[in-house]
Design a protein around this motif. Structure first.
Motif, PDB file in Angstrom:
ATOM      1  N   MET A   1       0.669  -1.142   0.038  1.00 17.61           N
ATOM      2  CA  MET A   1       0.034   0.110   0.093  1.00 17.61           C
ATOM      3  C   MET A   1       0.928   1.295   0.062  1.00 17.61           C
ATOM      4  O   MET A   1       1.942   1.456   0.773  1.00 17.61           O
ATOM      5  CB  MET A   1      -0.862   0.104   1.403  1.00 17.61           C
ATOM      6  CG  MET A   1      -1.865   1.212   1.253  1.00 17.61           C
ATOM      7  SD  MET A   1      -3.045   1.240   2.671  1.00 17.61           S
ATOM      8  CE  MET A   1      -4.007  -0.186   2.526  1.00 17.61           C
ATOM      9  N   ALA A   2       0.719   2.143  -0.875  1.00 15.82           N
ATOM     10  CA  ALA A   2       1.429   3.352  -0.862  1.00 15.82           C
ATOM     11  C   ALA A   2       0.430   4.551  -0.435  1.00 15.82           C
ATOM     12  O   ALA A   2      -0.601   4.763  -0.433  1.00 15.82           O
ATOM     13  CB  ALA A   2       1.690   3.941  -2.454  1.00 15.82           C
ATOM     14  N   HIS A   3       1.392   5.525   0.252  1.00 15.84           N
ATOM     15  CA  HIS A   3       0.766   6.607   0.724  1.00 15.84           C
ATOM     16  C   HIS A   3       0.865   7.839   0.221  1.00 15.84           C
ATOM     17  O   HIS A   3       2.452   8.022  -0.302  1.00 15.84           O
ATOM     18  CB  HIS A   3       0.857   6.649   2.335  1.00 15.84           C
ATOM     19  CG  HIS A   3       0.478   5.453   3.022  1.00 15.84           C
ATOM     20  ND1 HIS A   3      -0.818   5.606   3.748  1.00 15.84           N
ATOM     21  CD2 HIS A   3       0.888   4.182   3.292  1.00 15.84           C
ATOM     22  CE1 HIS A   3      -1.194   4.362   4.311  1.00 15.84           C
ATOM     23  NE2 HIS A   3      -0.255   3.586   3.849  1.00 15.84           N
ATOM     24  N   HIS A   4       0.199   8.771  -0.044  1.00 13.02           N
ATOM     25  CA  HIS A   4       0.388  10.305  -0.862  1.00 13.02           C
ATOM     26  C   HIS A   4      -0.095  11.204   0.009  1.00 13.02           C
ATOM     27  O   HIS A   4      -1.076  11.104   0.652  1.00 13.02           O
ATOM     28  CB  HIS A   4      -0.134  10.048  -2.152  1.00 13.02           C
ATOM     29  CG  HIS A   4       0.027   8.620  -2.911  1.00 13.02           C
ATOM     30  ND1 HIS A   4       1.078   8.475  -3.735  1.00 13.02           N
ATOM     31  CD2 HIS A   4      -1.066   7.741  -3.089  1.00 13.02           C
ATOM     32  CE1 HIS A   4       1.015   7.083  -4.205  1.00 13.02           C
ATOM     33  NE2 HIS A   4      -0.311   6.769  -3.624  1.00 13.02           N
ATOM     34  N   HIS A  34      -6.167   8.195 -10.509  1.00 11.43           N
ATOM     35  CA  HIS A  34      -5.062   7.600  -9.629  1.00 11.43           C
ATOM     36  C   HIS A  34      -5.826   6.419  -8.716  1.00 11.43           C
ATOM     37  O   HIS A  34      -7.148   6.812  -8.339  1.00 11.43           O
ATOM     38  CB  HIS A  34      -4.347   8.254  -8.817  1.00 11.43           C
ATOM     39  CG  HIS A  34      -3.106   7.735  -8.238  1.00 11.43           C
ATOM     40  ND1 HIS A  34      -1.922   7.437  -8.853  1.00 11.43           N
ATOM     41  CD2 HIS A  34      -2.916   6.958  -7.179  1.00 11.43           C
ATOM     42  CE1 HIS A  34      -1.175   7.083  -8.175  1.00 11.43           C
ATOM     43  NE2 HIS A  34      -1.575   6.780  -7.001  1.00 11.43           N
ATOM     44  N   TYR A  39      -8.893   8.091   1.665  1.00 14.92           N
ATOM     45  CA  TYR A  39      -8.296   9.278   1.773  1.00 14.92           C
ATOM     46  C   TYR A  39      -8.878  10.005   3.166  1.00 14.92           C
ATOM     47  O   TYR A  39     -10.063   9.649   3.612  1.00 14.92           O
ATOM     48  CB  TYR A  39      -8.173  10.407   0.756  1.00 14.92           C
ATOM     49  CG  TYR A  39      -9.622  10.898   0.517  1.00 14.92           C
ATOM     50  CD1 TYR A  39     -10.074  11.901   1.146  1.00 14.92           C
ATOM     51  CD2 TYR A  39     -10.495  10.442  -0.500  1.00 14.92           C
ATOM     52  CE1 TYR A  39     -11.664  12.588   1.015  1.00 14.92           C
ATOM     53  CE2 TYR A  39     -11.732  10.513  -0.546  1.00 14.92           C
ATOM     54  CZ  TYR A  39     -12.405  11.824   0.100  1.00 14.92           C
ATOM     55  OH  TYR A  39     -13.760  12.116  -0.189  1.00 14.92           O
ATOM     56  N   GLN A  44      -2.140   9.586   7.704  1.00 11.36           N
ATOM     57  CA  GLN A  44      -0.556   9.451   8.013  1.00 11.36           C
ATOM     58  C   GLN A  44       0.087  10.836   8.059  1.00 11.36           C
ATOM     59  O   GLN A  44       1.338  10.596   8.465  1.00 11.36           O
ATOM     60  CB  GLN A  44       0.074   8.373   7.248  1.00 11.36           C
ATOM     61  CG  GLN A  44      -0.729   6.885   7.590  1.00 11.36           C
ATOM     62  CD  GLN A  44       0.173   5.771   7.082  1.00 11.36           C
ATOM     63  OE1 GLN A  44       1.095   6.046   6.081  1.00 11.36           O
ATOM     64  NE2 GLN A  44       0.119   4.521   7.558  1.00 11.36           N
ATOM     65  N   VAL A 130       2.510  15.340  -3.453  1.00 13.75           N
ATOM     66  CA  VAL A 130       2.922  14.945  -4.859  1.00 13.75           C
ATOM     67  C   VAL A 130       1.795  15.437  -5.847  1.00 13.75           C
ATOM     68  O   VAL A 130       1.928  15.246  -7.124  1.00 13.75           O
ATOM     69  CB  VAL A 130       2.566  13.229  -4.814  1.00 13.75           C
ATOM     70  CG1 VAL A 130       3.618  12.758  -3.625  1.00 13.75           C
ATOM     71  CG2 VAL A 130       1.356  12.998  -4.416  1.00 13.75           C
ATOM     72  N   TRP A 140      -0.205  16.525 -11.295  1.00 10.55           N
ATOM     73  CA  TRP A 140       0.979  15.902 -10.571  1.00 10.55           C
ATOM     74  C   TRP A 140       2.114  16.738 -10.672  1.00 10.55           C
ATOM     75  O   TRP A 140       2.407  17.306 -11.542  1.00 10.55           O
ATOM     76  CB  TRP A 140       0.742  14.603 -11.214  1.00 10.55           C
ATOM     77  CG  TRP A 140      -0.211  13.895 -11.071  1.00 10.55           C
ATOM     78  CD1 TRP A 140      -1.190  13.486 -12.120  1.00 10.55           C
ATOM     79  CD2 TRP A 140      -0.399  12.885  -9.891  1.00 10.55           C
ATOM     80  NE1 TRP A 140      -2.202  12.729 -11.416  1.00 10.55           N
ATOM     81  CE2 TRP A 140      -1.774  12.496 -10.432  1.00 10.55           C
ATOM     82  CE3 TRP A 140       0.128  12.683  -8.715  1.00 10.55           C
ATOM     83  CZ2 TRP A 140      -2.531  11.330  -9.273  1.00 10.55           C
ATOM     84  CZ3 TRP A 140      -0.552  11.629  -7.879  1.00 10.55           C
ATOM     85  CH2 TRP A 140      -1.980  10.930  -8.221  1.00 10.55           C
ATOM     86  N   HIS A 144       7.952  12.787  -7.100  1.00 12.40           N
ATOM     87  CA  HIS A 144       8.405  11.410  -6.644  1.00 12.40           C
ATOM     88  C   HIS A 144       9.807  11.439  -7.352  1.00 12.40           C
ATOM     89  O   HIS A 144      10.554  10.641  -7.150  1.00 12.40           O
ATOM     90  CB  HIS A 144       7.467  10.479  -7.260  1.00 12.40           C
ATOM     91  CG  HIS A 144       7.069  10.416  -9.018  1.00 12.40           C
ATOM     92  ND1 HIS A 144       6.666  11.659  -9.485  1.00 12.40           N
ATOM     93  CD2 HIS A 144       8.117   9.993  -9.906  1.00 12.40           C
ATOM     94  CE1 HIS A 144       6.692  11.441 -10.857  1.00 12.40           C
ATOM     95  NE2 HIS A 144       7.534  10.515 -10.945  1.00 12.40           N
ATOM     96  N   HIS A 217      -4.207   6.776   0.188  1.00 16.87           N
ATOM     97  CA  HIS A 217      -3.419   5.477   0.040  1.00 16.87           C
ATOM     98  C   HIS A 217      -4.025   4.665  -1.223  1.00 16.87           C
ATOM     99  O   HIS A 217      -5.213   4.877  -1.404  1.00 16.87           O
ATOM    100  CB  HIS A 217      -3.491   4.636   1.466  1.00 16.87           C
ATOM    101  CG  HIS A 217      -5.013   4.285   1.842  1.00 16.87           C
ATOM    102  ND1 HIS A 217      -5.694   3.424   1.344  1.00 16.87           N
ATOM    103  CD2 HIS A 217      -5.644   5.395   2.875  1.00 16.87           C
ATOM    104  CE1 HIS A 217      -6.860   3.315   2.082  1.00 16.87           C
ATOM    105  NE2 HIS A 217      -6.713   4.379   2.972  1.00 16.87           N
ATOM    106  N   SER A 218      -3.185   4.302  -1.919  1.00 12.58           N
ATOM    107  CA  SER A 218      -3.490   3.339  -2.903  1.00 12.58           C
ATOM    108  C   SER A 218      -2.906   1.890  -2.793  1.00 12.58           C
ATOM    109  O   SER A 218      -1.918   1.834  -2.287  1.00 12.58           O
ATOM    110  CB  SER A 218      -3.086   4.204  -4.272  1.00 12.58           C
ATOM    111  OG  SER A 218      -1.789   4.397  -4.128  1.00 12.58           O
TER     112      SER A 218
END
Length: 218
Positions: A1-4, A34, A39, A44, A130, A140, A144, A217-218
């Motif tokens: 899991m990715a967090h943005h 995306h 969210y 986080q 991001v 965007w 990154h 998060h994705s």
């Protein structure tokens, strides 16, 4: 899991109580571009733009220890679950939830837009968003590509967004009904033409807007 970390434009009237309604439409656009599973305001990255804020030091996040009921004792012995409370600066018998979903929302995660537009504004290192999100779409920011060298400088793409906002080249809320144009004498000279008057677009006022720190998060 990715967090943005997303920077989301919201009305200046947004509060931690009403923020969900303000985020719903712009974050729906973000979800289209995306794969976002969820969210939350802050999440986080709660307090990301306020280096002096620590969720664990916020008394609003101190909950009574469930293991001992806040008494600090379990079967006559010291409770291990909240043993670090006093050392960490908390009230005895309290703990901080491990999940950010149980943290109290931090008002500092809604920042007045004029602060970001100030020439001296810098994000805390490692806390540059991001993406920028408003009802005109998602931009965007290519942060990154910083490869761990996020100094907090405002990304060029975000500077371009700011320029477009203040010059009226970006409409942050296209859902607002367009104003009507006033008819000219030439319009009325033609019997079959009955144009509706059209007013010019209202001038963009930065003071009417804020930017929400959103953890996705994705």
């Amino acid at each position: 899991m990715a967090h943005h970390l997303f920077a989301v434009l919201v009305r200046a009237t947004a509060t931690v109580t009403t923020i969900d309604a303000h985020l719903a439409k712009p974050m729906r656009l973000a979800a289209r571009t995306h794969h976002i599973d969820g969210y939350r305001l802050g999440g986080q990255v709660t307090g990301a733009w306020d280096p002096d804020y620590d969720p664990a030091a916020d008394p609003n996040n101190w909950h009574p220890c469930q293991a001992c009921g806040g008494t600090t004792l379990v079967h006559g012995a010291g409770c291990r679950a909240c043993a670090d409370a006093v050392e960490a600066g908390r009230r005895p018998g309290t703990v901080v939830p491990w999940s950010y979903t149980d943290w109290t929302r931090f008002p500092g995660d809604i920042v007045a837009l004029p602060r970001l537009l100030h020439p001296g504004w810098r994000f805390p290192p490692g806390r540059t968003p991001v993406a920028w999100v408003d009802l005109s779409g998602v931009v965007w920011l290519d942060t990154h590509q910083a490869n761990g060298t996020d100094t907090g400088a405002v990304p060029p793409r975000l500077l371009a967004v700011f320029h477009d906002l203040v010059t009226g080249r970006r409409d942050p809320d296209p859902t607002t009904p367009k104003a009507l144009r006033r008819p000219t004498p030439a319009d009325w000279s033609v019997p079959w033409r009955h144009p509706r008057p059209r007013r010019s677009r209202p001038r963009f006022e930065p003071a009417d807007w804020s930017v929400a720190v959103v953890g996705a998060h994705s």
